[in-house]
Design a protein around this motif. Structure first.
Motif, short mmCIF file in Angstrom:
data_model
loop_
_atom_site.label_atom_id
_atom_site.label_comp_id
_atom_site.label_asym_id
_atom_site.label_seq_id
_atom_site.Cartn_x
_atom_site.Cartn_y
_atom_site.Cartn_z
N GLY A 39 2.99 -7.31 -13.63
CA GLY A 39 3.93 -6.40 -14.28
C GLY A 39 4.09 -5.06 -13.59
N GLU A 40 3.28 -4.81 -12.55
CA GLU A 40 3.39 -3.54 -11.83
C GLU A 40 4.69 -3.52 -11.03
N ASN A 41 5.40 -2.39 -11.08
CA ASN A 41 6.60 -2.24 -10.29
C ASN A 41 6.84 -0.77 -10.02
N GLY A 42 7.75 -0.49 -9.09
CA GLY A 42 8.03 0.88 -8.69
C GLY A 42 7.40 1.20 -7.36
N GLU A 43 7.33 2.49 -7.04
CA GLU A 43 6.77 2.92 -5.75
C GLU A 43 5.25 3.08 -5.85
N VAL A 44 4.58 2.64 -4.80
CA VAL A 44 3.14 2.77 -4.70
C VAL A 44 2.84 3.38 -3.33
N ILE A 45 1.99 4.38 -3.31
CA ILE A 45 1.59 4.98 -2.04
C ILE A 45 0.14 4.59 -1.77
N LEU A 46 -0.07 3.96 -0.62
CA LEU A 46 -1.41 3.53 -0.23
C LEU A 46 -1.91 4.43 0.89
N GLN A 47 -3.16 4.81 0.82
CA GLN A 47 -3.77 5.60 1.88
C GLN A 47 -4.69 4.66 2.67
N LEU A 48 -4.40 4.55 3.96
CA LEU A 48 -5.20 3.71 4.84
C LEU A 48 -6.11 4.61 5.67
N ILE A 49 -7.40 4.33 5.66
CA ILE A 49 -8.39 5.12 6.40
C ILE A 49 -9.11 4.20 7.36
N ALA A 50 -9.13 4.59 8.64
CA ALA A 50 -9.83 3.81 9.66
C ALA A 50 -11.02 4.64 10.16
N ASN A 51 -12.20 4.09 10.05
CA ASN A 51 -13.42 4.73 10.53
C ASN A 51 -13.88 4.04 11.80
N SER A 52 -14.25 4.84 12.78
CA SER A 52 -14.74 4.30 14.05
C SER A 52 -16.26 4.20 13.98
N ALA A 53 -16.80 3.26 14.71
CA ALA A 53 -18.24 3.09 14.73
C ALA A 53 -18.96 4.25 15.41
N LYS A 54 -18.33 4.88 16.42
CA LYS A 54 -19.06 5.92 17.15
C LYS A 54 -18.21 7.12 17.50
N PHE A 55 -17.39 7.02 18.55
CA PHE A 55 -16.82 8.19 19.20
C PHE A 55 -15.43 8.60 18.73
N CYS A 56 -14.68 7.72 18.16
CA CYS A 56 -13.30 8.04 17.78
C CYS A 56 -13.28 8.75 16.43
N PRO A 57 -12.35 9.69 16.27
CA PRO A 57 -12.26 10.39 14.98
C PRO A 57 -11.69 9.47 13.90
N VAL A 58 -11.95 9.86 12.67
CA VAL A 58 -11.38 9.13 11.53
C VAL A 58 -9.87 9.26 11.59
N SER A 59 -9.18 8.17 11.30
CA SER A 59 -7.72 8.17 11.31
C SER A 59 -7.22 7.73 9.94
N LEU A 60 -6.18 8.39 9.45
CA LEU A 60 -5.63 7.96 8.18
C LEU A 60 -4.11 8.03 8.21
N ASP A 61 -3.53 7.26 7.35
CA ASP A 61 -2.08 7.21 7.25
C ASP A 61 -1.71 6.84 5.83
N LEU A 62 -0.51 7.23 5.43
CA LEU A 62 0.02 6.86 4.12
C LEU A 62 1.14 5.86 4.30
N VAL A 63 1.17 4.87 3.44
CA VAL A 63 2.22 3.86 3.46
C VAL A 63 2.81 3.78 2.06
N LYS A 64 4.13 3.90 1.97
CA LYS A 64 4.80 3.79 0.68
C LYS A 64 5.47 2.41 0.60
N ILE A 65 5.16 1.68 -0.47
CA ILE A 65 5.81 0.39 -0.70
C ILE A 65 6.49 0.42 -2.05
N THR A 66 7.53 -0.38 -2.18
CA THR A 66 8.24 -0.51 -3.44
C THR A 66 8.02 -1.93 -3.97
#
Length: 120
Positions: A11-38
């Motif tokens: 029954g869920e409908n409408g816009e949903v914003i998801l936050q994606l977070i990528a963590n690196s095992a060692k040297f790379c910084p944390v990366s995040l992005d937002l994705v909007k789906i309908t």
């Protein structure tokens, strides 16, 4: 590469914003992005069963619950169609939402044979 799965609640409908977070095992910084789906609500096609007709007569079939409709047999469109089958026929109607979600239902039109009258 990021594999993410989101399963909307029933029954869920409408816009949903998801936050994606990528963590690196060692040297790379944390990366995040937002994705909007309908999420579109699935239509529910509603109809009533028509009364039986005699051969040679017609009946109107009407549905509601979606934005557009496609009928078979007959390749007809619209929420209301008039049919005059020669024999009992099952019509399938697909209801389509604005975003393309589908629901299907069937309507049986029972055709009774016309009486045969003979004079003697």
């Amino acid at each position: 590469m990021l594999n993410a799965t989101y399963i909307p609640a029933p029954g869920e409908n409408g816009e949903v914003i998801l936050q994606l977070i990528a963590n690196s095992a060692k040297f790379c910084p944390v990366s995040l992005d937002l994705v909007k789906i309908t999420i579109d609500k699935k239509p529910i096609v509603l109809t009533t069963q028509p009364d039986a007709i005699c051969s040679g007569n017609s009946t109107e079939l009407t549905v509601s619950g979606a934005n557009s409709y496609f009928w078979t047999p007959g390749n007809m469109t619209g929420s209301s169609v008039t049919v005059s089958p020669n024999e009992t026929t099952k019509y399938t109607v697909v209801g389509i939402s604005n975003k393309g979600c589908l629901d299907t239902t069937q309507i049986l039109v029972v055709v009774k044979p016309s009486p045969v009258v003979s004079l003697t």
